[in-house]
Design an enzyme around this catalytic site. Structure first.
Site, PDB file in Angstrom:
ATOM      1  CG  LEU A  31      -1.720  -1.034   1.624  1.00 39.88           C
ATOM      2  CD1 LEU A  31      -2.617  -0.437   2.426  1.00 39.88           C
ATOM      3  CD2 LEU A  31      -3.031  -0.983   0.357  1.00 39.88           C
ATOM      4  CG  ASP A  32       0.144   4.006  -2.375  1.00 39.02           C
ATOM      5  OD1 ASP A  32       1.252   3.625  -3.710  1.00 39.02           O
ATOM      6  OD2 ASP A  32      -0.735   4.668  -3.620  1.00 39.02           O
ATOM      7  NE  ARG A  33       4.917   8.904   3.767  1.00 31.65           N
ATOM      8  CZ  ARG A  33       5.478   9.885   3.601  1.00 31.65           C
ATOM      9  NH1 ARG A  33       6.931   9.574   3.665  1.00 31.65           N
ATOM     10  NH2 ARG A  33       4.872  11.378   2.761  1.00 31.65           N
TER      11      ARG A  33
END
Length: 302
Positions: A132-134
């Site tokens: 997942l993106d940050r």
């Protein structure tokens, strides 16, 4: 760990038989050189041994060692699902998925490394299946050993993997109740991070398909339930920005941070066929407090 199978065809070579069961050449090399075994009816054999119908073939995989370059994290891990082969955890917003130059000790890879070390598991290597993106929160999927990871990238099991996200965008009264976005995505010129819809086929453009429905809405916002059918970088963010509905808080793709400080995106659903049981695993994770707080004052069920 030991895994066993029954051979059904006379004359099958052990290595070809095991490859049909998802055992890669790389894993066979680990078995050969790092302390594993191949057993046929309980007797050790090599990879070119010819099998008879009805033979039981077992592979004993060596324990996977600690990676000294990955620092174990000390932060607790919120485990949503775990068995002998897979681990699903809840990733908070603001924590990157993998260790990098700017996040050397507190990515999810570090945290999971710390968790498996504290649990004293035989296999100490971290295998990430989904990232997942940050600034995206939600369910993140790990394998607990290399064979479990290899099986999940085979087409049958990879295609069974379904991820759905909650996303919040501005309500303009124009978005259809449900729809599908089928537009290719590639890199944006001059950036190693940003992507965009590319109809010119350039910059490593790849097909990308996203479907959605409006789950809830208020006077100001839509809450979208979004399903990914492909896994391109920033896919949801790029597709909805292209339609004129950038995610709230996603200033990289045109969203405003005035009402929300991060991209309003949360992976709430993960399902997959477990290769070891052939049973479907379905997991749900409630919306985080920051996104729910944004909505609950004025939201109405769709």
């Amino acid at each position: 760990m030991e895994f066993s199978f029954i051979n059904e065809v006379d004359g099958s070579m052990v290595k070809k038989f095991l490859q049909r069961h998802g055992v890669s050449k790389r894993l066979l090399a680990k078995v050969k050189y790092e302390g594993g075994q191949i057993l046929v009816n309980g007797v050790e054999q090599n990879a070119i041994y010819r099998l008879k119908a009805g033979d039981q073939v077992s592979i004993v995989t060596p324990d996977e060692p600690d990676n000294p370059d990955l620092t174990p994290g000390t932060a607790p891990v919120d485990v949503v699902f775990e068995d002998d082969h897979y681990l699903v955890v809840a990733k908070p917003a603001g924590v990157p998925s993998i260790t990098g130059v700017y996040h050397p000790t507190d990515a999810m890879s570090n945290r999971v490394k710390g968790y498996i070390k504290r649990q004293n598991y035989a296999n100490q290597t971290v295998h990430i299946i989904t990232r997942l993106d940050r600034d995206t929160s939600g369910l993140m999927f790990f394998a607990k050993h290399r064979y479990a990871h290899a099986l999940m990238v085979q087409s049958h099991y990879r295609d069974s993997l379904e991820k759905r996200y909650y996303a919040v965008v501005k309500n303009d009264g124009q978005l259809a109740d449900h729809g599908e976005i089928d537009l290719p995505i590639g890199r944006a010129e001059g950036s190693i991070v940003q992507r965009r819809v590319r109809l010119d086929g350039l910059m490593e453009a790849k097909s990308a398909r996203t479907s959605y429905r409006i789950a809830e809405e208020s006077e100001d916002f839509y809450l979208l339930d979004v399903r990914l059918h492909t896994g391109r970088t920033h896919q949801i963010r790029v597709h909805f920005s292209h339609l004129g509905y950038p995610l709230l808080g996603d200033d990289l793709y045109g969203g405003s941070k005035e009402e929300f400080s991060r991209q309003a995106l949360h992976c709430h659903h993960l399902s997959f066929i477990n290769p070891f049981t052939e049973e479907k695993v379905e997991l749900e994770l409630g919306m985080p407090e920051d996104m729910r707080g944004l909505l609950e004052a004025k939201i109405q069920p769709k």
